[in-house]
Design an enzyme around this catalytic site. Structure first.
Site, PDB file in Angstrom:
ATOM      1  N   ASP A  26      -8.115  -5.832  -5.857  1.00 51.60           N
ATOM      2  CA  ASP A  26      -7.933  -4.550  -5.177  1.00 51.60           C
ATOM      3  C   ASP A  26      -8.295  -3.417  -6.124  1.00 51.60           C
ATOM      4  O   ASP A  26      -7.893  -3.420  -7.287  1.00 51.60           O
ATOM      5  CB  ASP A  26      -6.469  -4.415  -4.740  1.00 51.60           C
ATOM      6  CG  ASP A  26      -6.193  -3.108  -4.007  1.00 51.60           C
ATOM      7  OD1 ASP A  26      -7.126  -2.566  -3.388  1.00 51.60           O
ATOM      8  OD2 ASP A  26      -5.042  -2.643  -4.056  1.00 51.60           O
ATOM      9  N   HIS A  44      -6.181  -6.418  -1.810  1.00 51.54           N
ATOM     10  CA  HIS A  44      -5.088  -5.537  -1.405  1.00 51.54           C
ATOM     11  C   HIS A  44      -4.089  -6.254  -0.499  1.00 51.54           C
ATOM     12  O   HIS A  44      -2.894  -5.980  -0.539  1.00 51.54           O
ATOM     13  CB  HIS A  44      -5.700  -4.340  -0.671  1.00 51.54           C
ATOM     14  CG  HIS A  44      -4.781  -3.200  -0.415  1.00 51.54           C
ATOM     15  ND1 HIS A  44      -4.379  -2.340  -1.404  1.00 51.54           N
ATOM     16  CD2 HIS A  44      -4.209  -2.750   0.726  1.00 51.54           C
ATOM     17  CE1 HIS A  44      -3.596  -1.400  -0.886  1.00 51.54           C
ATOM     18  NE2 HIS A  44      -3.469  -1.638   0.413  1.00 51.54           N
ATOM     19  N   SER A  68       0.821  -1.200   0.000  1.00 48.86           N
ATOM     20  CA  SER A  68       0.000   0.000   0.000  1.00 48.86           C
ATOM     21  C   SER A  68       0.865   1.264   0.000  1.00 48.86           C
ATOM     22  O   SER A  68       1.625   1.489  -0.937  1.00 48.86           O
ATOM     23  CB  SER A  68      -0.956  -0.042   1.196  1.00 48.86           C
ATOM     24  OG  SER A  68      -1.999   0.883   1.051  1.00 48.86           O
TER      25      SER A  68
END
Length: 384
Positions: free
Chosen positions: A307, A361, A117
Site C-alpha cells: 500500500d 491496502h 484506512s
C-alpha cells in the site's frame, strides 16, 4: 444508521462482538462485507458464496454505514452530515447503545473496534468516546477490549512525510524524482503542522488541499496509473478497483426490499461525506492512543506492505513516535501462518504492530487466511 449484523459461525455465546468500519471518509461497510472479511463473497453473477475466512468465524460481526450519508445511512437534514471524526463518534456511541439495547445478550461480551484506512481517524476517536461514557457510567457499559486499525491514516504529519520515502524504497520513483518532490513535500509538512498546532478548520482544509496535491505529484512521478492502494497493480476506476458489482447487487429491487431500504440509492462512497470532512483529514488522532493503552485497551496496527497511500513505513513511524515504554527496543518476530512467513510483528504489552506480506491496502482481501489468523490470535490474547 444502517448496519449488518452476523452472529458468529462458532455458535459460542461468549464470542466477542467485532465492529468493522470502512474508511473513505464516506465509504460503505458493504465493500468490506462483500470483498474482504464478511461471511459472503459477491460473485460476478451477483450471487453470494461463503467466505471461508470471514471474520464471523471468530466473532459476532457488525458492519456500519457511517458517518451519516454513507451507504444506506441517511438523514433528511443536512445538519446531520458530520464534519469531524469526533462528531461521528457521538453517533457511533448512540448506535452502540441502540444495538445493545436491542441485543442485550451481547452486551457483556468482549467488544473490539476494527477497520481500515480513514478508520485510522475514526477508531481512536470512537474508542475514546466509549471510554469516556463508560467512566461517566452513562448508558449500557460497553466492554471495550481492543482496537485494530489496518493501513490507517492516523498521524498525517508523520505519514505524509513517509510517502516519498516509501515510494523511493519500493523503486516506483527514482532518486531524481524523489529530490524533485522535496519542495511539495516541505509544503505539505508545513501545512500539516499548521493544522496540528492551530487545529482550525481553515488551516486543516488548506493542509488537505496542499497534501493531496503533494500525493498526486508522487503518483505522477510513479507513472500516473499506479494503484496507490497496491503498487503491484494499475489503478482502474474511481476507487482503483472494480467494485461495481456491489452497487449492482445492492440496487436490485428484491435486495433492497429484503434490507428495508426501498427508496435509497446505494453508492459505495459518498462524495458529500468526503467533502464535509475535508477539514478533518490532516488532524492527528494518534493522541488518543496512549490513554487507551494506559486504560488497558489493546491496540493492533497492521499494514499491507504494498500500500502506498497509508503505507506500512508511515504507520510504523507514528507507532514508534508514541514512545510507548519498551516498544522501541522490542524485537521484531515473524508472523507465521501454516508454516509460512506472512509478516513481521513487533509489540510491547498492549501495543502491537504488524507488517503483512503480500498485501496492499485491503489486507483481508489480499491475505484472507492470514488476516483471520491475525484476528483470532489477537482477540484471544495470543502473541501474533
Amino acid at each position: 444508521m444502517f448496519y449488518y449484523f452476523f452472529e458468529s459461525r462458532s455458535s459460542r455465546k461468549d464470542a466477542p462482538v467485532v465492529v468493522w468500519l470502512t474508511g473513505g471518509p464516506g465509504c460503505s461497510g458493504s465493500l468490506a462485507l462483500f470483498y474482504e472479511n464478511g461471511p459472503f463473497k459477491l460473485t460476478d453473477d451477483l450471487s453470494l458464496k461463503w467466505n471461508d475466512f470471514g471474520w464471523d468465524k471468530e466473532s459476532n460481526l457488525i458492519y456500519i454505514d457511517q458517518p451519516t450519508g454513507t451507504g444506506f445511512s441517511y438523514s433528511t437534514s443536512e445538519s446531520d452530515i458530520r464534519a469531524t471524526s469526533e462528531e461521528a463518534a457521538v453517533d457511533f456511541y448512540d448506535f452502540l447503545q441502540a444495538f445493545f439495547k436491542k441485543h442485550p445478550e451481547y452486551a457483556k461480551n468482549d467488544f473490539f473496534i476494527t477497520g481500515e484506512s480513514y478508520a485510522g481517524h475514526y477508531i481512536p476517536a470512537f474508542a475514546n468516546e466509549v471510554q469516556k461514557r463508560n467512566k461517566l457510567k452513562q448508558g449500557i457499559q460497553i466492554n471495550l477490549k481492543g482496537i485494530a486499525i489496518g493501513n490507517g491514516l492516523t498521524n498525517p504529519v508523520i505519514q505524509y512525510k513517509a510517502d516519498r520515502d516509501y515510494a523511493l524504497s519500493t523503486k516506483i520513483i527514482d532518486k531524481s524524482e524523489y529530490n524533485d518532490l522535496s519542495s511539495s513535500a516541505s509544503e505539505c509538512q508545513q501545512a500539516a503542522q499548521a493544522c496540528a498546532s492551530k487545529n482550525s478548520s481553515s488551516a486543516c482544509t488548506d493542509a488537505y488541499s496542499t497534501c493531496n496535491s503533494y500525493f498526486s505529484s508522487i503518483l505522477d512521478a510513479a507513472g500516473g496509473d499506479i494503484n496507490y492502494y497496491d503498487i503491484r497493480k494499475k489503478c482502474e476506476g474511481s476507487l482503483c478497483y472494480d467494485f461495481s458489482n456491489v452497487e449492482k447487487f445492492l440496487n436490485q429491487k428484491n435486495v433492497k426490499d429484503a434490507l428495508g431500504v426501498k427508496n435509497i440509492e446505494y453508492v459505495s462512497c459518498s462524495s458529500a461525506v468526503q467533502t464535509a470532512m475535508a477539514g478533518d483529514e490532516l488532524k492527528n488522532f494518534a493522541v488518543y492512543i496512549p490513554p487507551l493503552l494506559q486504560n488497558g485497551v489493546k491496540v493492533l496496527l497492521y499494514a499491507g506492505e504494498f500500500d502506498l497511500i497509508c503505507n506500512w513505513l508511515g504507520n510504523s513511524r507514528w507507532v514508534e513516535d508514541l514512545k510507548w515504554p519498551g516498544y522501541s527496543t522490542a524485537p521484531s518476530t515473524d508472523f507465521i501462518v501454516d508454516n509460512k512467513k506472512c509478516g513481521l510483528t513487533k509489540g510491547k504489552g498492549p501495543l502491537t504492530f504488524l507488517k503483512v506480506f503480500g498485501a496492499g491496502h485491503l489486507v483481508p482481501m489480499d491475505q484472507p487466511k492470514a488476516s483471520l489468523e491475525m484476528l483470532s490470535r489477537w482477540i484471544q490474547g495470543k502473541p501474533l
